[in-house]
Design an enzyme around this catalytic site. Structure first.
Site, PDB file in Angstrom:
ATOM      1  N   ASP A 183       0.819  -1.173   0.096  1.00  0.00           N
ATOM      2  CA  ASP A 183       0.062   0.022  -0.184  1.00  0.00           C
ATOM      3  C   ASP A 183       0.811   1.182  -0.116  1.00  0.00           C
ATOM      4  O   ASP A 183       1.400   1.505   1.052  1.00  0.00           O
ATOM      5  CB  ASP A 183      -0.705  -0.087   1.376  1.00  0.00           C
ATOM      6  CG  ASP A 183      -1.854   1.324   1.313  1.00  0.00           C
ATOM      7  OD1 ASP A 183      -1.599   2.199   0.669  1.00  0.00           O
ATOM      8  OD2 ASP A 183      -2.668   1.173   2.273  1.00  0.00           O
ATOM      9  N   LYS A 208      -5.931  10.398  -1.159  1.00  0.00           N
ATOM     10  CA  LYS A 208      -4.764  10.981  -0.482  1.00  0.00           C
ATOM     11  C   LYS A 208      -3.963  11.966  -1.544  1.00  0.00           C
ATOM     12  O   LYS A 208      -4.670  12.652  -2.390  1.00  0.00           O
ATOM     13  CB  LYS A 208      -4.152  10.069   0.180  1.00  0.00           C
ATOM     14  CG  LYS A 208      -4.848   9.144   1.050  1.00  0.00           C
ATOM     15  CD  LYS A 208      -5.733   9.643   2.088  1.00  0.00           C
ATOM     16  CE  LYS A 208      -6.843   8.799   2.713  1.00  0.00           C
ATOM     17  NZ  LYS A 208      -6.283   7.427   3.280  1.00  0.00           N
TER      18      LYS A 208
HETATM   19  C1  LIG Z   1      -6.993   6.135   3.574  1.00  0.00           C
HETATM   20  C2  LIG Z   1      -6.121   5.097   3.215  1.00  0.00           C
HETATM   21  C3  LIG Z   1      -6.748   4.005   2.786  1.00  0.00           C
HETATM   22  C4  LIG Z   1      -8.103   3.826   2.560  1.00  0.00           C
HETATM   23  O1  LIG Z   1      -8.565   4.506   1.568  1.00  0.00           O
HETATM   24  P1  LIG Z   1     -10.023   5.143   1.216  1.00  0.00           P
HETATM   25  O2  LIG Z   1      -9.918   5.798  -0.030  1.00  0.00           O
HETATM   26  O3  LIG Z   1     -10.411   6.141   2.495  1.00  0.00           O
HETATM   27  O4  LIG Z   1     -10.950   4.030   1.412  1.00  0.00           O
HETATM   28  C5  LIG Z   1      -5.862   2.647   2.589  1.00  0.00           C
HETATM   29  N1  LIG Z   1      -4.585   2.688   3.174  1.00  0.00           N
HETATM   30  C6  LIG Z   1      -3.910   3.929   3.583  1.00  0.00           C
HETATM   31  C7  LIG Z   1      -2.605   3.917   3.774  1.00  0.00           C
HETATM   32  C8  LIG Z   1      -4.752   4.896   3.667  1.00  0.00           C
HETATM   33  O5  LIG Z   1      -3.981   6.260   4.333  1.00  0.00           O
END
Ligand SMILES: *Cc1c(COP(=O)(O)O)cnc(C)c1O
Length: 399
Positions: A183, A208
């Site tokens: 991720d 993000k």
């Molecule tokens: C925010 C986030 C997610 C989830 O994403 P959404 O768009 O809110 O569903 C997954 N992994 C990380 C590291 C995040 O910061």
């Protein structure tokens, strides 16, 4: 390049894959029909088919849409990935990656993982006969269990900013035939390119940094492995969490300024951390590489470009003489809110927000102190942010 939703859409004018990131993002996408240099937003739910027995490029929006394809194409080129799939949210992308698992599989996660990912594993894995463990120091591990089918990590980790050695993680996984998922939401391909280290699948919350304007949700999965791509496509089509054309348009638009925004955000974060490092108002401060010289060296080695060694996010605990509520409520430029990677600096309280559903045991297992605050640094003039935080410290000590 193969896209999740078909690439016939590319008129062939973007052919240089070795262009500078900034040039790539600035290169106009051309709308083949009208010559528009921004993609049109195509909202059609269904598409007329040419004849009985032949299929058009697009058939039905969940299984392919030109506006989604244009963003997939841009991100795929940035990441150097053959297959890119857009999802409705980051959690939908996480769910698609985890849907590659089957009963009997074991998953190794790094400790202090995104709250939603941990919760998914905790609630859904037992129902499907999948086991998992959180590993505190993956870099020190010499082997993972034979039943491991996936090693899933973030680097830096969320919110404690530990660094995971991606090449070592790939080695551990290869020894038992497991896949590695990263991720990469915190850094993006502009700063860290996991596929270059042999990682099998990279995923994002596009909500993000990729979108970067706090106005659209989205997620992406990227891979060079055809079998993984098939599994992801199945999840996209049959679990159905497809990215909307409108959100895709916003994310594609945001992507074009990714490098400018991240240059400012990550430089700002470095300045802010340097200012806070010796502050008497903090008990602790965690940034990418702060845990040990060894982790700092790994972070330096596996990041690239003008922001090598940096990260726009850090976390900290307030000293005992600072009242947390008063501090958060005194902030005027910085906003007390969850999320990260947007234009404005945000501070959140993981224990009650991003990791709210965790009980004390889960928090401890995930390595999250109840007093921890996490900061995502924005594009502001950093002196204004520093002055705001300093006045909030003063307000919270009662001076
Ligand atoms: C925010 C986030 C997610 C989830 O994403 P959404 O768009 O809110 O569903 C997954 N992994 C990380 C590291 C995040 O910061």
């Amino acid at each position: 390049m193969t896209l999740g939703t078909g690439d016939a859409h590319d008129c062939g004018h973007v052919t240089h894959l070795d262009v500078d990131t900034r040039t790539l993002l600035a290169m106009p996408y051309r709308d083949c029909t009208h010559g528009g240099i921004t993609p049109a937003i195509n909202l059609s739910a269904t598409y007329a088919q040419p004849t009985d027995g032949t299929k058009g490029i697009y058939e039905y929006q969940r299984c392919g849409n030109p506006t989604v394809a244009s963003t997939e194409q841009l991100l795929g080129r940035l990441e150097g990935a053959e297959y890119t799939y857009g999802f409705a949210t980051g959690m939908a992308a996480v769910t698609a990656a985890l849907s590659l698992l089957k009963a009997g599989d074991h998953v190794v996660f790094c400790a202090n993982l995104y709250g939603g990912t941990y919760n998914h594993a905790r609630h859904y894995f037992p129902r499907h006969g999948i086991t998992f463990e959180l590993v505190d120091d993956l870099n020190a591990l010499t082997a993972v269990p034979d039943s491991t089918a996936m090693v899933f990590v973030e680097s830096p980790t969320n919110p404690n900013m530990r660094i995971i050695d991606l090449a070592h993680t790939v080695e551990l996984a290869r020894a038992v035939g497991a896949r590695v998922v990263v991720d990469n939401t915190f850094l993006t391909a502009y700063v860290q390119r996991p596929l270059d280290f042999g990682v099998d699948l990279v995923l994002y919350s596009a909500t993000k940094y990729l979108n970067g304007h706090d106005d659209a949700l989205g997620g992406f999965c990227l891979t060079n492995d055809e079998e993984i791509a098939e599994g992801l496509k199945f999840s996209l089509w049959e679990m159905g969490a497809a990215l909307s054309p409108f959100s895709s348009y916003l994310i594609g638009r945001g992507l074009k300024t990714l490098t400018l925004r991240m240059d400012q955000q990550l430089r700002n974060a470095e300045v802010l951390v340097a200012h806070l490092k010796d502050s008497e108002h903090l008990k602790s401060l965690y940034w990418a590489g702060s845990y040990s010289a060894e982790e700092a060296a790994i972070h330096q080695a596996q990041t690239t470009g003008p922001n090598q060694g940096r990260c726009g996010i850090f976390s900290f605990e307030l000293a005992d003489h600072i009242d947390r509520s008063r501090f958060l409520e005194a902030l005027q430029i910085v906003t007390f809110a969850v999320s990260l990677g947007g234009l404005g600096t945000l501070i959140c309280h993981p224990a009650s927000q991003t990791h709210e559903s965790f009980d004390d045991n889960d928090l401890a297992q995930s390595g999250i102190s109840p007093a921890l605050l996490r900061c995502s640094v924005g594009i502001e003039q950093i002196d204004d942010v520093i002055a705001d935080i300093d006045q909030a410290f003063a307000a919270a000590t009662g001076h």
